[in-house]
Motif scaffolding. Sequence first.
Motif, mmCIF file in Angstrom:
data_model
loop_
_atom_site.group_PDB
_atom_site.id
_atom_site.type_symbol
_atom_site.label_atom_id
_atom_site.label_comp_id
_atom_site.label_asym_id
_atom_site.label_seq_id
_atom_site.Cartn_x
_atom_site.Cartn_y
_atom_site.Cartn_z
ATOM 1 N N MET A 218 60.683 52.644 45.639
ATOM 2 C CA MET A 218 59.596 52.588 44.947
ATOM 3 C C MET A 218 59.299 51.139 44.172
ATOM 4 S SD MET A 218 57.143 54.645 42.762
ATOM 5 C CE MET A 218 56.240 55.646 43.813
ATOM 6 N N SER A 219 58.453 50.277 44.139
ATOM 7 C CA SER A 219 58.378 49.037 43.483
ATOM 8 C C SER A 219 57.845 49.531 41.910
ATOM 9 C CB SER A 219 57.387 48.068 44.182
ATOM 10 O OG SER A 219 55.929 48.766 44.077
ATOM 11 N N VAL A 220 58.159 48.251 41.402
ATOM 12 C CA VAL A 220 57.880 48.590 39.897
ATOM 13 C C VAL A 220 56.267 48.649 39.698
ATOM 14 C CG1 VAL A 220 57.468 47.466 37.795
ATOM 15 C CG2 VAL A 220 59.857 47.418 39.027
ATOM 16 N N SER A 221 55.402 47.808 40.355
ATOM 17 C CA SER A 221 54.086 47.863 40.328
ATOM 18 C C SER A 221 53.598 49.274 40.905
ATOM 19 C CB SER A 221 53.492 46.798 41.273
ATOM 20 O OG SER A 221 54.022 46.934 42.710
ATOM 21 N N ASP A 222 54.277 49.782 42.014
ATOM 22 C CA ASP A 222 53.611 51.352 42.191
ATOM 23 C C ASP A 222 53.950 52.405 41.231
ATOM 24 O OD1 ASP A 222 53.147 50.473 44.804
ATOM 25 O OD2 ASP A 222 55.018 51.286 45.779
ATOM 26 N N TYR A 223 55.312 52.195 40.465
ATOM 27 C CA TYR A 223 55.455 53.150 39.389
ATOM 28 C C TYR A 223 54.306 52.797 38.320
ATOM 29 C CZ TYR A 223 56.836 55.207 35.120
ATOM 30 O OH TYR A 223 56.951 56.302 34.128
ATOM 31 N N GLN A 224 53.977 51.540 37.938
ATOM 32 C CA GLN A 224 53.082 51.298 36.899
ATOM 33 C C GLN A 224 51.702 52.016 37.346
ATOM 34 O OE1 GLN A 224 53.346 46.959 36.938
ATOM 35 N NE2 GLN A 224 55.037 46.979 35.423
ATOM 36 N N ARG A 225 51.293 51.944 38.526
ATOM 37 C CA ARG A 225 50.251 52.465 38.802
ATOM 38 C C ARG A 225 50.256 54.300 38.759
ATOM 39 N NH1 ARG A 225 46.821 49.255 42.067
ATOM 40 N NH2 ARG A 225 48.011 47.497 42.980
ATOM 41 N N ILE A 226 51.416 54.513 38.897
ATOM 42 C CA ILE A 226 51.653 56.205 38.711
ATOM 43 C C ILE A 226 51.392 56.513 37.093
ATOM 44 C CG2 ILE A 226 53.381 57.905 38.907
ATOM 45 C CD1 ILE A 226 52.387 57.402 41.718
ATOM 46 N N GLU A 227 52.247 55.510 36.299
ATOM 47 C CA GLU A 227 51.976 55.908 34.893
ATOM 48 C C GLU A 227 50.622 55.597 34.585
ATOM 49 O OE1 GLU A 227 53.887 53.232 31.592
ATOM 50 O OE2 GLU A 227 55.438 54.492 32.305
ATOM 51 N N LYS A 228 49.892 54.813 35.213
ATOM 52 C CA LYS A 228 48.479 54.809 34.716
ATOM 53 C C LYS A 228 47.653 55.869 34.870
ATOM 54 C CE LYS A 228 47.515 49.577 34.683
ATOM 55 N NZ LYS A 228 46.910 48.313 35.442
ATOM 56 N N ALA A 229 47.969 56.442 36.124
ATOM 57 C CA ALA A 229 47.259 57.664 36.482
ATOM 58 C C ALA A 229 47.663 58.722 35.503
ATOM 59 C CB ALA A 229 47.623 58.147 37.706
ATOM 60 N N ILE A 230 48.737 58.948 35.143
ATOM 61 C CA ILE A 230 49.575 60.147 34.165
ATOM 62 C C ILE A 230 48.593 59.834 32.865
ATOM 63 C CG2 ILE A 230 51.471 60.816 33.187
ATOM 64 C CD1 ILE A 230 53.182 60.252 35.637
ATOM 65 N N GLU A 231 48.636 58.695 32.328
ATOM 66 C CA GLU A 231 48.029 58.492 31.013
ATOM 67 C C GLU A 231 46.541 58.746 31.287
ATOM 68 O OE1 GLU A 231 48.827 54.380 30.764
ATOM 69 O OE2 GLU A 231 50.426 54.790 29.308
ATOM 70 N N PHE A 232 45.921 58.386 32.426
ATOM 71 C CA PHE A 232 44.641 58.590 32.562
ATOM 72 C C PHE A 232 44.368 60.291 32.657
ATOM 73 C CE2 PHE A 232 40.525 59.830 35.120
ATOM 74 C CZ PHE A 232 39.913 59.098 34.426
ATOM 75 N N LEU A 233 45.183 61.083 33.184
ATOM 76 C CA LEU A 233 44.997 62.373 33.511
ATOM 77 C C LEU A 233 45.337 63.229 31.997
ATOM 78 C CD1 LEU A 233 46.963 62.761 36.795
ATOM 79 C CD2 LEU A 233 44.650 63.463 36.182
ATOM 80 N N ASP A 234 46.433 62.622 31.467
ATOM 81 C CA ASP A 234 46.502 63.221 30.076
ATOM 82 C C ASP A 234 45.169 63.086 28.977
ATOM 83 O OD1 ASP A 234 48.422 64.430 28.143
ATOM 84 O OD2 ASP A 234 48.333 62.458 27.200
ATOM 85 N N ALA A 235 44.451 61.866 29.147
ATOM 86 C CA ALA A 235 43.707 61.660 28.279
ATOM 87 C C ALA A 235 42.301 62.402 28.560
ATOM 88 C CB ALA A 235 43.281 60.234 28.359
ATOM 89 N N HIS A 236 42.151 62.572 29.836
ATOM 90 C CA HIS A 236 40.857 63.491 30.472
ATOM 91 C C HIS A 236 41.059 64.518 30.963
ATOM 92 C CE1 HIS A 236 38.497 59.455 29.814
ATOM 93 N NE2 HIS A 236 39.976 58.797 30.081
ATOM 94 N N PHE A 237 42.281 65.368 31.000
ATOM 95 C CA PHE A 237 42.440 66.437 31.771
ATOM 96 C C PHE A 237 41.471 67.726 31.314
ATOM 97 C CE2 PHE A 237 44.436 67.721 27.559
ATOM 98 C CZ PHE A 237 44.217 68.851 27.485
ATOM 99 N N ARG A 238 40.705 67.744 30.247
ATOM 100 C CA ARG A 238 39.886 68.674 30.067
ATOM 101 C C ARG A 238 38.369 68.302 30.838
ATOM 102 N NH1 ARG A 238 41.970 67.854 24.817
ATOM 103 N NH2 ARG A 238 42.672 69.695 23.839
ATOM 104 N N GLU A 239 38.212 67.062 31.275
ATOM 105 C CA GLU A 239 37.069 66.987 32.220
ATOM 106 C C GLU A 239 37.362 67.165 33.755
ATOM 107 O OE1 GLU A 239 36.417 62.842 31.362
ATOM 108 O OE2 GLU A 239 36.762 63.088 29.255
ATOM 109 N N GLN A 240 38.731 67.556 34.089
ATOM 110 C CA GLN A 240 39.164 67.790 35.233
ATOM 111 C C GLN A 240 38.548 66.940 36.310
ATOM 112 O OE1 GLN A 240 37.963 71.762 36.391
ATOM 113 N NE2 GLN A 240 39.716 72.721 35.043
ATOM 114 N N PRO A 241 39.012 65.454 35.893
ATOM 115 C CA PRO A 241 38.561 64.238 36.996
ATOM 116 C C PRO A 241 38.995 64.774 38.362
ATOM 117 C CG PRO A 241 40.385 63.673 35.571
ATOM 118 C CD PRO A 241 40.117 64.999 35.173
#
Length: 275
Positions: A1-24
């Motif tokens: 996996m490329s670094v850019s791919d992991y960075q996308r994963i990390e962005k998604a995890i940060e988003f899920l953590d911040a918005h999990f109560r909204e169940q996006p």
Amino acid sequence: MSVSDYQRIEKAIEFLDAHFREQPNLARVARAAGLSAFHFQRLFRRWAGVSPKRFVQYLTAVHARALLRQTTNVLEAAHGAGLSGGGRLHDLMVTVHAATPGDIQSGGRGLVIRYGTHPTPFGDCFCALTDRGICALEFVSSTKQTLKRLRSEWPRAELRHAPKETAAVAARLRRRPGAVRAPVSLYVKGTNFQVRVWEALLRIAPGKLATYEMVARQVGKPRAVRAVANAVASNPVALLIPCHRVIRKSGALGGYRWGVARKQALIGWESARFA
């Protein structure tokens, strides 16, 4: 996996953590990662082995507390659990060798440290090794800064850029769960107490978690929880000494030297494979 791919994963995890109560929904999470829903789902499954919806369940305090309730002493139970089934714990094949007072006092005189930076499923990782074992394994955004810190720790050692030699360590981190792994030695610089804490961390199985209080009891210092936390935070060898598996007794993940989002990624990734 490329670094850019992991960075996308990390962005998604940060988003899920911040918005999990909204169940996006998937499309919303994918937008946060800068991808279409189709491509994001495929990328995430390739990385985690499960869907984003399933993955986020592994990051909740409820799930963490459930893991902690499985045993009153995860550290002792891990010895038995890790030797059964197809997923032999690589942690039990890691040996820690502490630098001697003479080594430290000399500043590493006569020591040759080979280093290199390599991609892993969790971002670029800086690896440094000696003839006695791996002395550093860190996630990096700047190799230059990490190298400067290594030089300050071992001012008289000879540093050699040798990515072909350190590549084998990175390859070990990319292997699938359950793959046969050779024993590995670590050569670390720390106090006797820090080394005892790092050795205790080796007994926490992948997919399991322990609290700082559990680790304190394991090293025979049940009241030294803060000192244990400081030792965990000072771990010089990411992943192989699994400090990311130590959380707060409330079930909250707590901090991580290389970023909370990366700690979430590590815990969720291991839970999807081992829990």
